[in-house]
Design an enzyme around this catalytic site. Sequence first.
Site, PDB file in Angstrom:
ATOM      1  N   ASN A 393     -22.880  49.154  91.798  1.00 55.40           N
ATOM      2  CA  ASN A 393     -21.440  48.910  91.852  1.00 55.40           C
ATOM      3  C   ASN A 393     -21.014  48.439  93.235  1.00 55.40           C
ATOM      4  O   ASN A 393     -20.857  47.251  93.481  1.00 55.40           O
ATOM      5  CB  ASN A 393     -20.686  50.174  91.432  1.00 55.40           C
ATOM      6  N   ASP A 394     -20.851  49.363  94.162  1.00 57.78           N
ATOM      7  CA  ASP A 394     -20.306  49.022  95.479  1.00 57.78           C
ATOM      8  C   ASP A 394     -21.147  47.985  96.216  1.00 57.78           C
ATOM      9  O   ASP A 394     -20.608  47.137  96.932  1.00 57.78           O
ATOM     10  CB  ASP A 394     -20.185  50.279  96.343  1.00 57.78           C
ATOM     11  N   VAL A 395     -22.475  48.012  96.040  1.00 57.58           N
ATOM     12  CA  VAL A 395     -23.352  47.116  96.803  1.00 57.58           C
ATOM     13  C   VAL A 395     -23.326  45.690  96.275  1.00 57.58           C
ATOM     14  O   VAL A 395     -23.976  44.801  96.837  1.00 57.58           O
ATOM     15  CB  VAL A 395     -24.803  47.644  96.814  1.00 57.58           C
ATOM     16  N   ALA A 433     -17.314  54.420  96.211  1.00 54.79           N
ATOM     17  CA  ALA A 433     -16.266  54.047  97.160  1.00 54.79           C
ATOM     18  C   ALA A 433     -14.878  54.165  96.542  1.00 54.79           C
ATOM     19  O   ALA A 433     -13.871  54.144  97.252  1.00 54.79           O
ATOM     20  CB  ALA A 433     -16.482  52.630  97.670  1.00 54.79           C
TER      21      ALA A 433
END
Length: 468
Positions: A393-395, A433
Amino acid sequence: MNVSDTVHYVFLAAAACFVLGLHLMNHPRTARRGNTLSAGAMALAIAATVWLVADEGTISRTGWLVLVSGGLVGAALGLYAAREVKMTAMPQLVSLFNAVGGGAAALIAVNDLLRLENAGARTSLPGALDIVIGAVTFSGSLVAAGKLQGLVSGAPVVFPGARLLNVLLPASFVAGSIWLVLAPDSRTALYGLVVVALLFGVTLVLPIGGADMPVVIALLNAFTGSAVAMAGFVLDESALIIAGMLVSSSGGILTKLMADAMNRSIAGIMVGGFGTGDSAPAAGGTGGAPAQVRPVSADDVAVQLAYASKVVFVPGYGLAAAQAQHELGDLAKLLTDHGIDVSYAVHPVAGRMPGHMNVLLAEANVPYTQLKEMDEINPEFPQADVALVIGANDVTNPIARKPGNAISGMPILDVDKARSVVVIKRSMGHGYAGIDNELYTDPKTGMFFTDAKKGLSELKAAVGEFVG
């Protein structure tokens, strides 16, 4: 040469093997050999310690019973953990190992300070440092394991006065350490230092969000090494000092690398307040999405994969949570056998601890040559026909390139630059996040809403029909 001198040389040989073993772990082809060498050196050091204790004749029959029982129980628990704990729980296990190491080192110092009379600064100073670092590592690692396991909220846990407490507690154990050095026989200083350090470990990790847990694990690992090194000074044992400093320095370097990979300072991470736990799945396929997304089916994705020339897989924690690494490996092998160029894009903080994703994929016998780090794979995304994201997700969030948000400046995988993107995800829930992922609303992104294990199995079957 007497037994004591022989054992001392055995300890030095073991320490040298630790250094060589760590060096061999630099590459996957030699990592197993390095791990075996280090484990053998530790077994040799333990055997030499037992030989020394037996030769000195200072241990009672009850002491021998405790020693042997502790060794057997510890070995049994270690063997069970290594064989039975799932790969998804490996970060929690590492945190528990950190806790055990730090706690054991602290107990060594406590025992020696209680046993020795008129201990000088040469013993009391490293002893005080050992207690502080070891106790902080023990309680902090337990909280980190709780966060990873879901027993403690993955979101930052902040209570009124928490910041002030995190200033007063370090000041207290600095004062307590000085007191213990000046008065080594003071039980009040000793026990007070233990309590304050344990409390600080809890208040240190509670405010840190789940997004920063990979860095926290690496940092606590460095703390464990420092505590072991301090225990070596207390016992005047060079092998412990060498082994502890190896762990401390390598853990410190890894912590810095992980922080850089998230574009965050170590100080900023320890202040806490960043990230949440995984959000609950949204109701329905696209419920809660801020903009329109494009759902796709297994057949839609299979067509893209079967007729692609280059495919990049982007694994994330969702892959680990679904235990779908074998299904991913099977799909990749099917594509490779069909002449398609396959690679895996592994972000430095993919998963829940450093190296988590590499170990997970290795368990599925994925060829190491197909695993590519971020700097290597990012230039290849524009040539990729399909980038298949599984639970990351965040990466992969392009919003990191924009200022003014929680992950601004964080190095990401350039998934959005591929010709076509497919995301396997159960819902539109947030990552750690706690922010929306702009990749999901990109017109060239197809959202395959399903469990990773089930979805990859469906893709393998569907691709097989096209290429079979």
